[in-house]
Design an enzyme around this catalytic site. Structure first.
Site, PDB file in Angstrom:
ATOM      1  CG  HIS A   1       0.897  -2.310   8.449  1.00 51.38           C
ATOM      2  ND1 HIS A   1       2.133  -2.778   8.084  1.00 51.38           N
ATOM      3  CD2 HIS A   1       0.228  -2.078   7.288  1.00 51.38           C
ATOM      4  CE1 HIS A   1       2.214  -2.815   6.765  1.00 51.38           C
ATOM      5  NE2 HIS A   1       1.075  -2.400   6.265  1.00 51.38           N
TER       6      HIS A   1
ATOM      7  CB  SER B   1       1.776   0.914   3.774  1.00 54.60           C
ATOM      8  OG  SER B   1       0.619   0.284   3.317  1.00 54.60           O
TER       9      SER B   1
ATOM     10  CD  GLU C   1       4.894  -4.205  10.514  1.00 55.90           C
ATOM     11  OE1 GLU C   1       6.117  -4.227  10.679  1.00 55.90           O
ATOM     12  OE2 GLU C   1       4.353  -3.584   9.587  1.00 55.90           O
TER      13      GLU C   1
ATOM     14  CG  ASN D   1       4.940  -2.654   4.144  1.00 56.76           C
ATOM     15  OD1 ASN D   1       4.791  -3.794   3.720  1.00 56.76           O
ATOM     16  ND2 ASN D   1       3.934  -1.813   4.299  1.00 56.76           N
TER      17      ASN D   1
HETATM   18  N1  CAA Z   1      -9.654 -12.348   0.035  1.00 54.08           N
HETATM   19  C1  CAA Z   1     -10.018 -13.402   0.790  1.00 54.08           C
HETATM   20  N2  CAA Z   1      -9.486 -14.636   0.654  1.00 54.08           N
HETATM   21  C2  CAA Z   1      -8.563 -14.801  -0.312  1.00 54.08           C
HETATM   22  C3  CAA Z   1      -8.137 -13.763  -1.148  1.00 54.08           C
HETATM   23  C4  CAA Z   1      -8.727 -12.486  -0.947  1.00 54.08           C
HETATM   24  N3  CAA Z   1      -8.378 -11.416  -1.678  1.00 54.08           N
HETATM   25  N4  CAA Z   1      -7.198 -14.248  -2.010  1.00 54.08           N
HETATM   26  C5  CAA Z   1      -7.049 -15.549  -1.722  1.00 54.08           C
HETATM   27  N5  CAA Z   1      -7.864 -15.889  -0.700  1.00 54.08           N
HETATM   28  C6  CAA Z   1      -7.987 -17.195  -0.068  1.00 54.08           C
HETATM   29  C7  CAA Z   1      -8.530 -18.223  -1.047  1.00 54.08           C
HETATM   30  O1  CAA Z   1      -9.949 -18.194  -1.068  1.00 54.08           O
HETATM   31  C8  CAA Z   1      -7.994 -19.519  -0.479  1.00 54.08           C
HETATM   32  O2  CAA Z   1      -8.782 -19.908   0.631  1.00 54.08           O
HETATM   33  P1  CAA Z   1      -8.937 -21.471   1.046  1.00 54.08           P
HETATM   34  O3  CAA Z   1      -7.636 -21.879   1.645  1.00 54.08           O
HETATM   35  O4  CAA Z   1     -10.054 -21.409   2.031  1.00 54.08           O
HETATM   36  O5  CAA Z   1      -9.290 -22.208  -0.212  1.00 54.08           O
HETATM   37  C9  CAA Z   1      -6.617 -19.118   0.075  1.00 54.08           C
HETATM   38  O6  CAA Z   1      -6.671 -17.690   0.249  1.00 54.08           O
HETATM   39  C10 CAA Z   1      -5.515 -19.473  -0.889  1.00 54.08           C
HETATM   40  O7  CAA Z   1      -5.817 -18.868  -2.153  1.00 54.08           O
HETATM   41  P2  CAA Z   1      -5.519 -19.492  -3.567  1.00 54.08           P
HETATM   42  O8  CAA Z   1      -5.487 -20.993  -3.455  1.00 54.08           O
HETATM   43  O9  CAA Z   1      -6.450 -18.906  -4.559  1.00 54.08           O
HETATM   44  O10 CAA Z   1      -4.115 -18.897  -3.993  1.00 54.08           O
HETATM   45  P3  CAA Z   1      -2.733 -18.928  -3.224  1.00 54.08           P
HETATM   46  O11 CAA Z   1      -2.454 -20.250  -2.621  1.00 54.08           O
HETATM   47  O12 CAA Z   1      -1.741 -18.315  -4.160  1.00 54.08           O
HETATM   48  O13 CAA Z   1      -2.944 -17.917  -2.013  1.00 54.08           O
HETATM   49  C11 CAA Z   1      -2.443 -15.754  -1.251  1.00 54.08           C
HETATM   50  C12 CAA Z   1      -3.263 -16.590  -2.216  1.00 54.08           C
HETATM   51  C13 CAA Z   1      -2.858 -16.052   0.195  1.00 54.08           C
HETATM   52  C14 CAA Z   1      -2.727 -14.307  -1.589  1.00 54.08           C
HETATM   53  C15 CAA Z   1      -0.924 -16.125  -1.454  1.00 54.08           C
HETATM   54  O14 CAA Z   1      -0.610 -15.990  -2.804  1.00 54.08           O
HETATM   55  C16 CAA Z   1       0.001 -15.251  -0.642  1.00 54.08           C
HETATM   56  O15 CAA Z   1       0.172 -15.459   0.548  1.00 54.08           O
HETATM   57  N6  CAA Z   1       0.605 -14.262  -1.283  1.00 54.08           N
HETATM   58  C17 CAA Z   1       1.498 -13.307  -0.612  1.00 54.08           C
HETATM   59  C18 CAA Z   1       0.655 -12.304   0.158  1.00 54.08           C
HETATM   60  C19 CAA Z   1       1.504 -11.242   0.782  1.00 54.08           C
HETATM   61  O16 CAA Z   1       2.729 -11.248   0.751  1.00 54.08           O
HETATM   62  N7  CAA Z   1       0.821 -10.241   1.349  1.00 54.08           N
HETATM   63  C20 CAA Z   1       1.467  -9.083   1.908  1.00 54.08           C
HETATM   64  C21 CAA Z   1       1.354  -7.926   0.923  1.00 54.08           C
HETATM   65  S1  CAA Z   1       2.173  -6.466   1.519  1.00 54.08           S
HETATM   66  C22 CAA Z   1       1.084  -5.818   2.585  1.00 54.08           C
HETATM   67  O17 CAA Z   1      -0.024  -6.253   2.747  1.00 54.08           O
HETATM   68  C23 CAA Z   1       1.546  -4.613   3.371  1.00 54.08           C
HETATM   69  C24 CAA Z   1       1.420  -3.308   2.745  1.00 54.08           C
HETATM   70  O18 CAA Z   1       1.334  -2.310   3.527  1.00 54.08           O
HETATM   71  C25 CAA Z   1       1.486  -3.053   1.279  1.00 54.08           C
HETATM   72  P1  NAD Z   2      -7.680   1.262  -2.025  1.00 53.37           P
HETATM   73  O1  NAD Z   2      -7.268   2.202  -3.089  1.00 53.37           O
HETATM   74  O2  NAD Z   2      -8.127  -0.106  -2.393  1.00 53.37           O
HETATM   75  O3  NAD Z   2      -8.830   1.900  -1.133  1.00 53.37           O
HETATM   76  C1  NAD Z   2      -8.723   3.165  -0.549  1.00 53.37           C
HETATM   77  C2  NAD Z   2     -10.138   3.642  -0.287  1.00 53.37           C
HETATM   78  O4  NAD Z   2     -10.087   4.816   0.523  1.00 53.37           O
HETATM   79  C3  NAD Z   2     -10.881   4.020  -1.582  1.00 53.37           C
HETATM   80  O5  NAD Z   2     -12.091   3.300  -1.661  1.00 53.37           O
HETATM   81  C4  NAD Z   2     -11.123   5.524  -1.407  1.00 53.37           C
HETATM   82  O6  NAD Z   2     -12.337   5.988  -1.969  1.00 53.37           O
HETATM   83  C5  NAD Z   2     -11.158   5.610   0.117  1.00 53.37           C
HETATM   84  N1  NAD Z   2     -11.056   6.984   0.617  1.00 53.37           N
HETATM   85  C6  NAD Z   2     -10.313   8.003   0.152  1.00 53.37           C
HETATM   86  N2  NAD Z   2     -10.537   9.119   0.903  1.00 53.37           N
HETATM   87  C7  NAD Z   2     -11.435   8.773   1.852  1.00 53.37           C
HETATM   88  C8  NAD Z   2     -12.078   9.459   2.899  1.00 53.37           C
HETATM   89  N3  NAD Z   2     -11.829  10.756   3.128  1.00 53.37           N
HETATM   90  N4  NAD Z   2     -12.939   8.785   3.698  1.00 53.37           N
HETATM   91  C9  NAD Z   2     -13.179   7.475   3.482  1.00 53.37           C
HETATM   92  N5  NAD Z   2     -12.611   6.765   2.489  1.00 53.37           N
HETATM   93  C10 NAD Z   2     -11.750   7.411   1.686  1.00 53.37           C
HETATM   94  O7  NAD Z   2      -6.440   1.198  -1.022  1.00 53.37           O
HETATM   95  P2  NAD Z   2      -6.043   0.037   0.008  1.00 53.37           P
HETATM   96  O8  NAD Z   2      -5.119  -0.878  -0.677  1.00 53.37           O
HETATM   97  O9  NAD Z   2      -7.275  -0.478   0.682  1.00 53.37           O
HETATM   98  O10 NAD Z   2      -5.160   0.870   1.047  1.00 53.37           O
HETATM   99  C11 NAD Z   2      -5.749   1.570   2.125  1.00 53.37           C
HETATM  100  C12 NAD Z   2      -4.695   1.823   3.190  1.00 53.37           C
HETATM  101  O11 NAD Z   2      -4.177   0.570   3.642  1.00 53.37           O
HETATM  102  C13 NAD Z   2      -3.488   2.630   2.696  1.00 53.37           C
HETATM  103  O12 NAD Z   2      -3.028   3.426   3.744  1.00 53.37           O
HETATM  104  C14 NAD Z   2      -2.484   1.528   2.356  1.00 53.37           C
HETATM  105  O13 NAD Z   2      -1.155   1.973   2.379  1.00 53.37           O
HETATM  106  C15 NAD Z   2      -2.758   0.543   3.470  1.00 53.37           C
HETATM  107  N6  NAD Z   2      -2.373  -0.836   3.187  1.00 53.37           N
HETATM  108  C16 NAD Z   2      -2.526  -1.359   1.948  1.00 53.37           C
HETATM  109  C17 NAD Z   2      -2.160  -2.678   1.710  1.00 53.37           C
HETATM  110  C18 NAD Z   2      -2.324  -3.303   0.356  1.00 53.37           C
HETATM  111  O14 NAD Z   2      -1.744  -4.373   0.121  1.00 53.37           O
HETATM  112  N7  NAD Z   2      -3.095  -2.736  -0.552  1.00 53.37           N
HETATM  113  C19 NAD Z   2      -1.671  -3.453   2.767  1.00 53.37           C
HETATM  114  C20 NAD Z   2      -1.553  -2.887   4.050  1.00 53.37           C
HETATM  115  C21 NAD Z   2      -1.897  -1.572   4.254  1.00 53.37           C
END
Ligand code: CAA
Ligand code: NAD
Length: 283
Positions: free
Chosen positions: A140, A119, A152, A190
């Site tokens: 990403h 991330s 990304e 992010n």
């Molecule tokens: N896996 C697979 N499909 C999923 C799902 C999941 N975990 N969650 C929801 N869906 C699907 C649903 O099945 C539904 O599909 P259909 O259109 O075919 O019916 C669709 O997504 C919409 O879902 P819902 O109607 O249940 O709910 P919603 O309209 O609130 O949508 C969401 C869910 C797509 C998650 C929406 O809330 C959303 O876009 N949220 C923001 C997501 C976001 O910002 N993600 C980025 C996170 S940061 C990141 O990823 C980077 C990082 O490194 C941390």
């Molecule tokens: P998670 O906690 O759901 O899963 C991580 C998995 O990695 C666990 O099942 C753990 O057992 C496994 N693991 C740890 N050490 C390992 C090894 N040596 N070999 C194989 N597997 C191992 O975490 P996540 O949310 O899936 O995040 C995974 C990566 O993706 C992180 O780098 C996170 O920053 C990135 N990411 C997360 C998100 C998010 O929204 N959660 C979005 C984009 C990117």
């Protein structure tokens, strides 16, 4: 090289999603985690997603069978030897990612491409433990992977043009769209999104509004699909703390200090949806 077989390391939230989109796109996929329960959990999540699609009339039983036929699980990194591309989605700790790539570098032939789904950690630093930093890139994905269109692509200092080209094609094959960003802590999306989530936690911690009203406010007032605290629970609070710590440690800028409430919740094991308790209860 013609990419046909993909290794995915980590079967959690992201690894299972990446394995699903790759298998749906017709690639052979091998999903690896550290124990069989975690592998089985990741595979079960994919099956569950596909069944949900079927219940909405979006897939047939035959379609599901052919996707599942593309997928296998393992706990042995040596089973990834024949992969043309390996995508790492394990926990967001640089020491763990480096260890995984040291092992992969030994296990895979020199032609295999490597990507990390980090991330926001340094792609260059992780690539540096391998003998192939030119074949290494940041890929990403966004959560939930089967839904979110963006990937990304992050170039490390030594990533070559062929790796960028091959990865761009792969992203298209997965049905996703790429944006290209230079390496920097947290990349582009992010860097903007995660401080906003952290700020929502400060608003909660300071008693300015309830969790429900913060989320309602950003949903109705800024048109976000879900509020920042619900989104934090979906991402995983442990992951968000690792990511905020990276931003703070890399910049030493106090505006990026992780919210103490976030650290407190992680210490308590309240990691969001994945543990059943975060800012909301999911039991
Ligand atoms: N896996 C697979 N499909 C999923 C799902 C999941 N975990 N969650 C929801 N869906 C699907 C649903 O099945 C539904 O599909 P259909 O259109 O075919 O019916 C669709 O997504 C919409 O879902 P819902 O109607 O249940 O709910 P919603 O309209 O609130 O949508 C969401 C869910 C797509 C998650 C929406 O809330 C959303 O876009 N949220 C923001 C997501 C976001 O910002 N993600 C980025 C996170 S940061 C990141 O990823 C980077 C990082 O490194 C941390
Ligand atoms: P998670 O906690 O759901 O899963 C991580 C998995 O990695 C666990 O099942 C753990 O057992 C496994 N693991 C740890 N050490 C390992 C090894 N040596 N070999 C194989 N597997 C191992 O975490 P996540 O949310 O899936 O995040 C995974 C990566 O993706 C992180 O780098 C996170 O920053 C990135 N990411 C997360 C998100 C998010 O929204 N959660 C979005 C984009 C990117």
């Amino acid at each position: 090289m013609n990419i046909r077989k993909i290794g995915v390391i980590g079967a959690g939230i992201m690894g299972s999603g990446i394995a699903q989109v790759a298998a749906q796109a017709g690639f052979k996929v091998i999903l690896r985690d550290i124990n069989q329960d975690l592998v089985d959990h990741g595979l079960a999540k994919i099956r569950n997603n596909l069944e949900k699609d079927k219940s909405k009339g979006k897939r047939t039983e035959e379609g599901i069978k052919s996707i599942l036929n593309n997928l296998e699980g393992t706990v042995n990194i040596s089973d990834l030897t024949s992969c043309h591309y390996a995508i790492e989605a394990a926990v967001e700790k640089i020491s763990i990612k480096k260890e995984i790539f040291r092992e992969l570098d030994k296990a895979c032939g020199p032609e295999t491409f490597f990507a990390t789904n980090t991330s926001g950690l340094s792609v260059t630093e992780i690539a540096g433990v391998t003998g192939r930093p030119h074949k290494f890139i940041g890929m990403h994905f966004f959560n939930p992977v089967p839904v979110m269109k963006l990937v990304e692509l992050v170039k490390g200092a030594k990533t070559d043009a062929n790796t960028v080209k091959t990865t761009t094609t792969l992203i298209k094959d997965f049905g996703k769209e790429a944006i290209f960003v230079e390496e920097a802590p947290l990349f582009a999306v992010n860097r903007i999104l995660v401080p906003m989530l952290n700020e929502a936690m400060f608003v909660l911690m300071e008693g300015i509004a309830s969790a429900e009203d913060i989320d309602k406010g950003m949903h109705l007032g800024a048109n976000h699909p879900i509020g920042p605290l619900a989104l934090s629970d979906m991402v995983g609070l442990d992951t968000l703390l690792f990511v905020m710590d990276t931003l703070y440690e890399e910049t030493r800028d106090s505006k990026y200090r992780p919210c103490p409430l976030l650290r407190k919740m992680v210490r308590a094991g309240n990691l969001g949806k994945k543990t059943g308790q975060g800012f909301y209860n999911y039991s």
